[in-house]
Design a protein around this motif. Structure first.
Motif, short mmCIF file in Angstrom:
data_model
loop_
_atom_site.label_atom_id
_atom_site.label_comp_id
_atom_site.label_asym_id
_atom_site.label_seq_id
_atom_site.Cartn_x
_atom_site.Cartn_y
_atom_site.Cartn_z
N ILE A 152 -8.02 27.79 -33.00
CA ILE A 152 -7.27 27.99 -31.76
C ILE A 152 -7.85 29.18 -31.00
CG2 ILE A 152 -5.05 28.75 -30.84
CD1 ILE A 152 -3.68 26.96 -32.79
N ILE A 185 -19.39 12.94 -24.37
CA ILE A 185 -19.95 13.24 -25.68
C ILE A 185 -21.44 12.93 -25.67
CG2 ILE A 185 -19.91 12.56 -28.12
CD1 ILE A 185 -16.89 11.95 -27.68
N ALA A 222 -2.93 19.80 -33.47
CA ALA A 222 -2.25 20.98 -32.93
C ALA A 222 -3.27 22.02 -32.48
CB ALA A 222 -1.33 21.57 -33.98
N VAL A 223 -4.44 22.05 -33.19
CA VAL A 223 -5.48 23.00 -32.81
C VAL A 223 -5.98 22.67 -31.41
CG1 VAL A 223 -7.84 23.77 -33.27
CG2 VAL A 223 -6.20 23.58 -35.15
N THR A 224 -6.30 21.38 -31.20
CA THR A 224 -6.83 21.01 -29.88
C THR A 224 -5.79 21.26 -28.79
OG1 THR A 224 -6.34 18.77 -30.64
CG2 THR A 224 -8.66 19.35 -30.38
N SER A 263 -16.29 8.76 -32.97
CA SER A 263 -16.70 9.51 -31.78
C SER A 263 -16.74 8.59 -30.55
CB SER A 263 -18.06 10.18 -32.01
OG SER A 263 -19.05 9.21 -32.24
N TYR A 264 -17.15 7.34 -30.75
CA TYR A 264 -17.12 6.39 -29.62
C TYR A 264 -15.69 6.10 -29.21
CZ TYR A 264 -22.11 5.61 -30.22
OH TYR A 264 -23.45 5.80 -30.28
N LEU A 270 -18.73 9.45 -43.05
CA LEU A 270 -19.73 9.63 -42.00
C LEU A 270 -19.59 8.54 -40.93
CD1 LEU A 270 -22.39 11.02 -40.97
CD2 LEU A 270 -23.61 9.33 -42.35
N ILE A 321 -13.62 23.04 -34.99
CA ILE A 321 -12.91 22.21 -35.97
C ILE A 321 -13.87 21.65 -37.03
CG2 ILE A 321 -11.59 20.08 -36.30
CD1 ILE A 321 -10.20 20.59 -33.71
N THR A 328 -9.98 12.38 -38.87
CA THR A 328 -10.02 13.14 -40.12
C THR A 328 -9.07 12.54 -41.14
OG1 THR A 328 -10.31 15.06 -38.72
CG2 THR A 328 -9.94 15.47 -41.05
N LEU A 386 -17.77 16.59 -30.91
CA LEU A 386 -16.62 15.90 -30.33
C LEU A 386 -15.66 16.90 -29.72
CD1 LEU A 386 -15.77 13.23 -33.10
CD2 LEU A 386 -17.21 12.96 -31.05
N ILE A 405 -13.13 8.07 -29.65
CA ILE A 405 -12.57 9.26 -28.99
C ILE A 405 -13.01 9.28 -27.54
CG2 ILE A 405 -12.67 11.79 -28.89
CD1 ILE A 405 -12.86 11.72 -31.97
N ALA A 406 -14.31 8.94 -27.31
CA ALA A 406 -14.84 8.92 -25.94
C ALA A 406 -14.03 7.97 -25.07
CB ALA A 406 -16.31 8.50 -25.96
N VAL A 441 -22.00 16.13 -40.88
CA VAL A 441 -20.77 15.45 -40.44
C VAL A 441 -19.91 16.43 -39.65
CG1 VAL A 441 -18.65 14.29 -41.21
CG2 VAL A 441 -20.80 13.84 -42.39
N GLN A 452 -13.64 21.91 -40.99
CA GLN A 452 -13.72 20.72 -41.85
C GLN A 452 -14.75 20.90 -42.95
OE1 GLN A 452 -14.58 17.22 -39.61
NE2 GLN A 452 -12.42 16.66 -39.55
N ILE A 460 -9.16 13.41 -32.61
CA ILE A 460 -9.94 13.94 -33.74
C ILE A 460 -9.12 13.97 -35.02
CG2 ILE A 460 -11.28 15.89 -34.61
CD1 ILE A 460 -11.98 16.66 -31.87
N PHE A 507 -23.99 11.37 -27.21
CA PHE A 507 -24.12 10.37 -28.28
C PHE A 507 -25.48 10.39 -28.95
CE2 PHE A 507 -20.30 8.44 -26.37
CZ PHE A 507 -19.54 8.38 -27.52
N ILE A 540 -2.25 19.15 -38.00
CA ILE A 540 -2.78 20.50 -37.77
C ILE A 540 -3.98 20.44 -36.83
CG2 ILE A 540 -3.98 22.45 -38.86
CD1 ILE A 540 -2.17 22.18 -41.23
N ILE A 541 -4.90 19.48 -37.11
CA ILE A 541 -6.11 19.39 -36.28
C ILE A 541 -5.75 19.09 -34.82
CG2 ILE A 541 -8.22 18.07 -35.85
CD1 ILE A 541 -8.51 17.83 -38.88
N VAL A 565 -25.05 12.90 -31.64
CA VAL A 565 -24.17 12.36 -32.69
C VAL A 565 -24.95 11.36 -33.55
CG1 VAL A 565 -22.16 10.89 -33.13
CG2 VAL A 565 -22.04 12.71 -31.42
N VAL A 582 -16.48 8.96 -38.77
CA VAL A 582 -16.62 9.99 -37.72
C VAL A 582 -17.53 9.47 -36.61
CG1 VAL A 582 -17.43 12.32 -37.21
CG2 VAL A 582 -16.20 11.87 -39.33
N TRP A 583 -18.61 8.81 -37.04
CA TRP A 583 -19.59 8.31 -36.08
C TRP A 583 -18.96 7.29 -35.14
CZ3 TRP A 583 -24.64 5.44 -37.99
CH2 TRP A 583 -25.54 5.32 -36.91
#
Lengths: 576, 593
Positions: free
Chosen positions: B287, B71, A43-45, A259-260, A252, B293, A273, B61, A262-263, B54, B297, A269, B73, A40-41, B76, A255-256
């Motif tokens: 959307i 991003i 699909a949102v993006t 994020s790297y 936490l 997002i 999750t 992101l 993802i970059a 969080v 969450q 994302i 950082f 779903i997430i 973050v 996600v932290w």
């Protein structure tokens, strides 16, 4: 615990296997939900509404089917747990019923009761609760670990570190705490024991003015208990906050670090999750597992205690089941010696007796002289160590137990009646007894008058332990129960002690006129109770030191004289 | 650790009173409890704020990828570090509050146990006429345990749940109002489940407890009556009896387990439905760029944080009910009225001579039903008084009055002219050494038991035991004087009796009370004891309850009891010639000669 598994029935095994399959299904459903959330997430993006609808629908379907599966599992586990407990209870009860006095005293009655009640209850609780967790948790953990390993190595490594911290903590806590559980149990038992002691000794404690001493003893144990409880609970307190902390911190960090990633476009994302949800599942599973491991040892102790009962070999069994030629109630002891199975010394030595049909024999002697033991050998509550006992000319060990005991009316020292009506208790003596038989037995036992004064008569309900009748009344009822059996042999094990002199005397005179053909054995403390017997046997330290009539013994048995003179003055004995 | 699911719930009669009583105990720790509550509240709020942070990271992101920029950082990392510090603080606070509450509740349970144990000794004996020991023991163990187990968890869980719900609601409102209302829809749904399932599960739970009680009762009775079962071949009867009850238990047990077991999955379903609905709504909002997002969450995490305490409500309320009911039972016991205080009583007797006078004594266990109507008797120093009568005639009553176990309704009892009601109870009891019908000994060595409450050298002790002709018996036991007496130590009833007699001898009190002391000792041993007793009773006033005629005959005064009343008094010869109840009783033993 494993040894008990053989008591599962086929239906229970099938149920168990079906349950395992369903549990597997349940973990797969649970594991599928976070994946859909990730979809779903993502699909949102990407802005794909139809994917969201589809995944949402799947999630609803999964959530509902998960509950159905859990309810079915629950249904099965309730049935299996309770059913298994029922079987165990039945088997244990059946086994104890077969026990002879020997096995009973080996365990002690109180311990057998706990084994048949609390211990089985414990095993049942563990089966319904832990068994499911024991299966679900590893399945869940393995599925979740497989899922995360597929997605990202670095994030998996972080999860594994968190898992390692958790497991290390659990192991530390358990190693500190588990030995302490034993201490807590001991202190709790002591608290209970001291309080019980204080209560049963109320009068003595007050008479001796030792209230302070008793309170100090109690206080010392109370302090130790409180201290140990504090230590144990505060160690156990670590688990849940740590678990929460690890869970949240892990999400936490994911996600932290995510994020790297993802970059660098190695991950999206949605995956991050999903990942953090799986890692929470892993940690949870391990925590659950650790709880199961705390619960199981306790159940194991119970399981062992039940198994001990079930494994015990019953020593006294029916003989070949021959029937004697005559049934007149003669009893012969030839060279009988007896020692308790775990005792070193003989309680009875070289006993020779020849009791003719219809005679009345009495046994007297000091406490521990073996007189009660001697008569307990006749209905085979114990077996002789050497020598033999013949009833109607046949060795008691050759009889079918049921047949042997049918010949004997036994009235125990401690009066034992069952809760229920007087009628039911009398029917225990003879299931075919008529109303008339009952009243006749009550009349002889000197219990008719008091039963008649009861509004309910024969239907008067005795409470458990028969606390709603007096000691003397209980004794008379138990005598009536023996009489209604019309046995060849009557055995009174000090059964007149709760009667006052008058009733005792009336009962004996009625008995002696009625029971001409019945062999009667009396164990007594009071000379008055036994002095008219055909034969009196004087026991001392397991040996026969005198045998004869009252008058004979008064002349030639010093032990008997001593007993007699302490109770009755010399002139009266001479005049008697 | 959580204690089961929907478990046995017992209710307090007067919830408010029980709550007030408990508060009294908590009051001593009010600052500690307050601190614990603050730590829970602050910790939980920080926990929720960490969730928010969080979410902010995820937001960053997403916006970065949407805007196709790098991003941030720094942001973050900053958020992550703040969140981490919140989580650490929450962890420390959370654990500290657990520790504080554990210490508080353990201290309270310590105090409760101590008070109960002291209370036992301060209650008048009449209290125990209507109270079973099992009941009192269950208060000192079960009820106190329930208090210990529930007190800290109730405080922790209640405040944690409330704070959690409030913070979750605040967070949800700040993110999206319509989604918040969807979440609220699950409250009535959850309540409905509680009502339906709890009704069923409690019903079957009760049936199960009753069935379990029946089965356990049967087991206890049949196992205790094992000899009779064997002697009368009752096995088939008892077995089928037992199986019937065992089947009933099975039927109730699985239902009870089943219904209590579906509670949590159903709650989970309601929570999941709300969770999925919000996830879907959130996805469409995202959307449409109404929400980020990360916000979604945070929202769906809050839905979980909102639902979880809701599903705990039933278990918390069960804990509270149990706690209050247990506490009430404890308070009932602690609140029972004690023996009258007697600080003002100062009378003592120097050099006790041992005259005892009963002066128009009236007594009844129930004050409205006197069983001793108007009893007067004079016992001169050194006399031996025999109390006789059939079983249940109330022979121990007189002894209880002398020892002030019970107080008389009117009249007076005087020792050497001093009323025992002008003395402290402990002073009165010091006047008498006594041997009771039940041979009470405590767990400890024989020596400790014999020197009970008395300082005495080993040599003196041995001397006394030799006199009591029990020295030999003790030395033949494993360990001799140092033998540990436990519940299952293998000493006979007769040996126990001898020990209690020796204990009374060690006391060396000016007067003696022997309550059917010799009835459990075999006749030969009894004679040995009798000799020692006679030596001991020389010069001492003694009261003896006895069956043995020889004892009675030697008595200076015989009190004859029947149905609680003293019907005759006099000497053996005098009573025989009077031809009353005593002579009936006496002759009945030898009537047939």
């Amino acid at each position: 615990m494993l040894k008990l598994l053989k008591y599962f029935s086929l239906a229970q095994w099938i149920g168990l296997i079906v349950m395992l399959g369903l549990i597997f299904l349940q973990t797969q459903i649970t594991m599928a939900i976070p994946g859909q959330l990730g979809t779903i997430i993502n699909a949102v993006t990407d802005g794909q509404r139809d994917v969201i609808w589809k995944s949402g629908g799947i999630m609803f379907a999964l959530a509902i089917s998960e509950v159905f599966v859990i309810i079915i599992i629950n249904y099965l586990s309730s049935h299996i747990g309770s059913g298994f407990a029922k079987t165990l209870r039945h088997k244990t009860f059946e086994k104890v019923q077969q026990f002879s006095m020997d096995e009973i005293s080996g365990f002690s009655t109180a311990s057998l009761i706990t084994r048949c009640t609390n211990d089985i209850q414990n095993v049942q609780m563990t089966i319904t609760m832990s068994l499911r967790m024991l299966v679900t948790a590893p399945l869940m953990a393995i599925s979740a670990i497989l899922k995360i390993l597929q997605s990202d190595k670095q994030l998996s490594l972080i999860t594994m570190i968190a898992l390692f911290v958790l497991v290390a903590l659990i192991i530390t806590c358990v190693t500190i705490v588990v030995p302490k559980f034993k201490h807590i149990q001991k202190y709790t038992d002591d608290i209970n024991m001291l309080a019980r002691e204080n209560l049963t000794g109320l009068r003595v404690i007050r008479a001796f003015n030792t209230e302070d001493e008793e309170e100090e003893k109690f206080d010392n144990t109370n302090k130790s208990l409180t201290h140990t409880q504090k230590v144990v609970e505060n160690v156990m307190n670590l688990l849940f906050p740590t678990m929460n902390f690890l869970n949240k911190t892990l999400s936490l960090v994911i996600v932290w670090v995510g994020s790297y990633l993802i970059a660098r476009n190695t991950i999206d994302i949605g995956t991050v999750t999903t990942f953090s949800q799986y890692s929470v599942h892993i940690l949870m599973s391990f925590l659950t597992l650790s709880m199961v491991f705390v619960m199981i040892p306790r159940a194991l102790v119970s399981a062992n205690r039940i198994n001990e009962v079930l494994q015990t070999q019953v020593k006294i069994r029916s003989g070949t089941g021959k029937t004697p030629a005559v049934a007149d109630g003669s009893i012969t002891f030839s060279d009988v010696s007896f020692a308790y199975p775990h005792g070193d010394e003989n309680v009875l030595e070289n006993i020779n007796l020849d009791i003719k049909p219809g005679e009345t024999w009495a046994f007297i002697g000091s406490t521990g002289s073996g007189k009660s033991t001697l008569i307990n050998l006749i209905p085979r509550f114990f077996d002789v160590s050497t020598g033999k006992i013949l009833v109607d000319g046949m060795d008691v060990r050759d009889y079918n137990l049921k047949e042997l005991r049918n010949k004997i009316g036994y009235i125990s020292q401690k009066t034992l009646l069952f809760s229920g009506s007087i009628r039911e208790n009398l029917l225990d003596g003879n299931p075919d007894a008529t109303e008339e038989d009952m009243w006749e037995a009550l009349r002889i036992a000197q219990a008719k008058d008091f039963v008649e004064t009861l509004d309910e008569g024969l239907d008067y309900n005795l409470s458990q332990g028969s606390t709603n009748v007096s000691g003397g009344q209980k004794q008379r009822l138990s005598i009536a129960r023996a009489l209604i059996k019309k046995p060849e042999i009557l055995i009174f094990d000090d059964s007149f002690s709760a009667l006052d002199f008058k009733t005792d005397q009336e009962l004996r005179s009625t008995l002696s006129t009625l029971l001409d053909s019945t062999t009667t054995i009396i164990v007594g403390q009071r000379i008055g109770t036994i002095m008219n017997s055909d034969r009196i046997v004087v026991l001392d330290d397991g040996k026969i030191v005198g045998m004869g009539t009252h008058k004979e013994l008064l002349k030639n048995c010093p032990v008997y004289q001593q007993i007699a003179y302490s109770q009755i003055s010399k002139e009266e004995l001479d005049n008697a | 650790m959580p204690r089961g699911r929907v478990n046995q719930v017992s209710k307090a009669r007067d919830f408010k009173k029980s709550f007030r009583d408990l508060l009294k105990y908590l009051k001593a720790y009010k600052w500690a409890v307050l601190l614990a509550v603050c730590l829970i509240v602050v910790g939980t709020v920080l926990f929720m704020l960490a969730t928010r942070l969080v979410g902010d990271i995820t937001n960053e992101l997403q916006t970065a990828s949407d805007d196709e920029r790098a991003i941030n950082f720094a942001l973050v990392t900053k958020n992550a570090l703040i969140a981490l510090s919140f989580l650490i603080t929450n962890y420390v606070f959370n654990y500290s509050s657990f520790v504080i509450m554990t210490i508080v509740s353990q201290n309270i349970t310590y105090r409760l146990r101590k008070e109960i144990s002291e209370k036992i000794n301060r209650l008048p004996l009449s209290f125990y006429d209507h109270e079973s020991f099992g009941d009192i023991l269950s208060r000192i163990t079960n009820d106190v345990d329930i208090t210990a187990n529930n007190l800290s968890s109730v405080v922790n869980q209640t405040f944690q749940s409330i704070t959690m719900i409030i913070s979750a609601v605040v967070l949800m409102f700040t993110i999206n109002v319509p989604m918040t209302f969807v979440t609220f829809c699950c409250i009535p749904l959850s309540l409905l489940i509680v009502l339906l399932v709890v009704r069923f599960s409690q019903k079957y739970f009760r049936i199960q407890q009753n069935a379990l009680g029946t089965v356990n009762g049967k087991i206890e009775e049949i196992f205790t009556n094992h000899t009779i079962v064997k002697a009368y071949n009752l096995e088939p009867r008892t077995m089928s009896d037992f199986d019937t009850s065992n089947n009933e238990l099975y039927n109730a047990a699985w239902k009870s387990q089943f219904y209590s077991g579906i509670m949590n999955p159903l709650f989970g379903l309601v929570g999941n439905l709300a969770y999925i609905t919000c996830a879907l709504m959130g996805a469409f909002y995202a959307i449409d760029k109404v929400l980020l997002i990360g916000d979604v969450q945070v929202f769906i995490t809050s839905v979980r944080n909102f639902n979880q305490p809701l599903s705990n409500i039933s278990s918390i309320s069960a804990s509270v009910q149990n706690l209050m009911a247990a506490n009430e039972r404890i308070m009932d016991f602690l609140g029972a009225s004690e023996e009258d205080p007697e600080d003002d009583k100062t009378a003592t007797i120097e050099n006790v001579k041992g005259s005892v006078e009963f002066d128009h004594v009236v007594f009844g266990y129930d004050p409205n039903v006197p069983i001793i109507h108007d009893f007067s008797a004079k016992v001169t120093p050194g006399q031996k008084v025999a109390i006789v009568g059939p079983t249940g005639a109330g022979k121990t009553t007189l002894i209880s009055l002398l020892m002030r176990f019970y107080d008389i309704q009117s009249g007076d009892i005087r020792v050497d002219g001093v009323s025992i009601y002008d003395m402290k109870r402990s002073t009165v009891r010091d006047l008498f050494g006594m041997v009771l019908q039940d041979t009470w000994l405590f767990r400890g060595t024989i020596r400790e038991n014999l020197t009970y409450g008395k300082e005495i050298s080993d040599k003196e002790l041995e001397h006394i035991c030799k006199e009591a002709k029990i020295d030999h018996m003790i030395k033949s036991l494993p360990g001799g004087y140092n033998m540990e007496l436990t519940e299952d130590s293998s000493i006979s009833q007769g040996q126990k009796q001898l020990l209690t007699i020796a204990r009374a001898m060690v006391q060396n009190s000016p007067m003696l009370i022997l309550d059917e002391a010799t009835s459990n000792v075999d006749t030969r041993t009894e004679e040995l004891i009798q000799e020692a007793m006679d030596r001991l009773t020389v010069g001492r006033t003694s009261f003896v309850i006895a069956h043995r005629l020889s004892t009675i005959k030697n008595a200076d005064l015989i009190l004859v009891l029947r149905d609680g009343n003293i019907v005759e008094q006099g000497t053996h010869a005098g009573l025989l010639s009077a031809g009353g109840f005593y002579s009936d009783l006496y002759r009945s033993q030898f009537e047939n000669k």
